[in-house]
Each structure stands twice: as C-alpha cells, then as structure tokens.
Design a protein around this motif. Structure first.
Motif, PDB file in Angstrom:
ATOM      1  N   GLU A  14       0.719  -1.098  -0.155  1.00 21.36           N
ATOM      2  CA  GLU A  14       0.141  -0.180   0.422  1.00 21.36           C
ATOM      3  C   GLU A  14       0.966   1.108  -0.109  1.00 21.36           C
ATOM      4  O   GLU A  14       0.608   2.203  -0.255  1.00 21.36           O
ATOM      5  CB  GLU A  14      -1.017  -0.041   1.120  1.00 21.36           C
ATOM      6  N   PHE A  15       1.653   1.324   0.926  1.00 23.22           N
ATOM      7  CA  PHE A  15       2.459   2.825   0.732  1.00 23.22           C
ATOM      8  C   PHE A  15       3.480   2.694  -0.253  1.00 23.22           C
ATOM      9  O   PHE A  15       3.235   3.995  -1.201  1.00 23.22           O
ATOM     10  CB  PHE A  15       4.188   1.853   1.810  1.00 23.22           C
ATOM     11  N   LYS A  16       4.044   1.603  -1.081  1.00 20.10           N
ATOM     12  CA  LYS A  16       4.546   1.712  -2.780  1.00 20.10           C
ATOM     13  C   LYS A  16       3.652   1.878  -3.658  1.00 20.10           C
ATOM     14  O   LYS A  16       3.481   3.250  -4.377  1.00 20.10           O
ATOM     15  CB  LYS A  16       4.638   0.483  -3.119  1.00 20.10           C
ATOM     16  N   LYS A  17       2.553   1.346  -3.602  1.00 23.73           N
ATOM     17  CA  LYS A  17       1.540   2.165  -4.367  1.00 23.73           C
ATOM     18  C   LYS A  17       1.166   3.509  -4.396  1.00 23.73           C
ATOM     19  O   LYS A  17       0.810   4.235  -5.422  1.00 23.73           O
ATOM     20  CB  LYS A  17      -0.217   1.560  -4.365  1.00 23.73           C
ATOM     21  N   SER A  18       0.642   4.092  -2.944  1.00 21.32           N
ATOM     22  CA  SER A  18       0.659   5.832  -2.707  1.00 21.32           C
ATOM     23  C   SER A  18       1.657   6.603  -3.565  1.00 21.32           C
ATOM     24  O   SER A  18       1.675   7.356  -3.510  1.00 21.32           O
ATOM     25  CB  SER A  18       0.439   5.840  -0.878  1.00 21.32           C
ATOM     26  N   ILE A  19       3.173   5.639  -2.754  1.00 22.09           N
ATOM     27  CA  ILE A  19       4.370   6.420  -3.685  1.00 22.09           C
ATOM     28  C   ILE A  19       3.787   6.934  -5.341  1.00 22.09           C
ATOM     29  O   ILE A  19       4.114   7.735  -5.996  1.00 22.09           O
ATOM     30  CB  ILE A  19       5.429   5.678  -3.057  1.00 22.09           C
ATOM     31  N   LYS A  21       0.977   6.612  -6.891  1.00 23.06           N
ATOM     32  CA  LYS A  21       0.356   7.635  -6.622  1.00 23.06           C
ATOM     33  C   LYS A  21       0.448   9.338  -6.614  1.00 23.06           C
ATOM     34  O   LYS A  21       0.268  10.232  -7.478  1.00 23.06           O
ATOM     35  CB  LYS A  21      -0.790   7.417  -5.906  1.00 23.06           C
ATOM     36  N   LEU A  22       1.207   9.391  -6.100  1.00 23.31           N
ATOM     37  CA  LEU A  22       1.996  11.030  -5.765  1.00 23.31           C
ATOM     38  C   LEU A  22       2.567  11.212  -7.573  1.00 23.31           C
ATOM     39  O   LEU A  22       2.668  11.585  -8.003  1.00 23.31           O
ATOM     40  CB  LEU A  22       2.639  10.566  -4.666  1.00 23.31           C
ATOM     41  N   TYR A  36      10.323  11.360   0.928  1.00 29.07           N
ATOM     42  CA  TYR A  36      10.098   9.768   1.761  1.00 29.07           C
ATOM     43  C   TYR A  36      11.783   9.317   2.092  1.00 29.07           C
ATOM     44  O   TYR A  36      10.998   8.136   3.348  1.00 29.07           O
ATOM     45  CB  TYR A  36       9.222   9.134   1.341  1.00 29.07           C
TER      46      TYR A  36
END
Length: 97
Positions: A14-19, A21-22, A36
């Motif tokens: 989830e963290f990887k995917k949020s990065i 998306k940013l 980050y």
C-alpha cells in the motif's frame, strides 16, 4: 569495528502504491525519494511495477499484470506449437495413388 550499513527497510504494498500515485499526480521521483527517505532506485522500481495502463475497454492493468500476461501468452504459444507438431505427426497423410 561496527558495520554501519543500514539494514534494508521493508515497505508494504500500500505504501509503494501510494508513492506511485503521488508520482502519477505530478511529483518527481527525486522529490519523492528525498521527501520520504527512500532510495531513488526503489521509487523508480515501484513506478515501473505499479504504474497502471488503461487499455481499450477501460480495463486497468499494472506492469506486473502485463508481465504475467506476457509470460502466460508465451507459454500458450509454445503449447500451441507442440500441438501443431503432434497433429502433423499423428494425422495420416493422404496419398493420391
């Protein structure tokens, strides 16, 4: 002497995917890595891995899914070739005597 190398940090999906998306939202990979505290190579790898591709019927695939489909396609092509060879071997040839 003490080994000063850091042990690799683990990031959840989830963290990887949020990065990613940013990044897709306009932030540069360098900015994300600095903000980050992530290695630039990690950010680049995640972007490659989790970026989404929209195809004609509005289906969205990730690079990982595309790679899996390519692998499956290659496997099916090989199986198809084997079956064609088997048919050629086991199909009686008609002779015009």
């Amino acid at each position: 002497m003490v080994d000063k190398r850091k042990s690799p940090r683990k990031f959840d999906e989830e963290f990887k995917k949020s990065i990613v998306k940013l990044y897709e939202g306009g932030k540069s990979q360098n900015a994300l890595a600095n903000e980050y505290g992530i290695a630039l190579s990690s950010v680049a790898r995640w972007v490659k891995q989790y970026s989404e591709v929209k195809i004609d019927d509005d289906t969205i695939l990730t690079a990982r899914q595309i790679k899996q489909l390519q692998k499956r396609n290659l496997q099916l092509e090989e199986e198809n070739l084997i079956l064609k060879k088997a048919i050629a071997i086991f199909t009686p040839h008609s002779t015009n005597d």
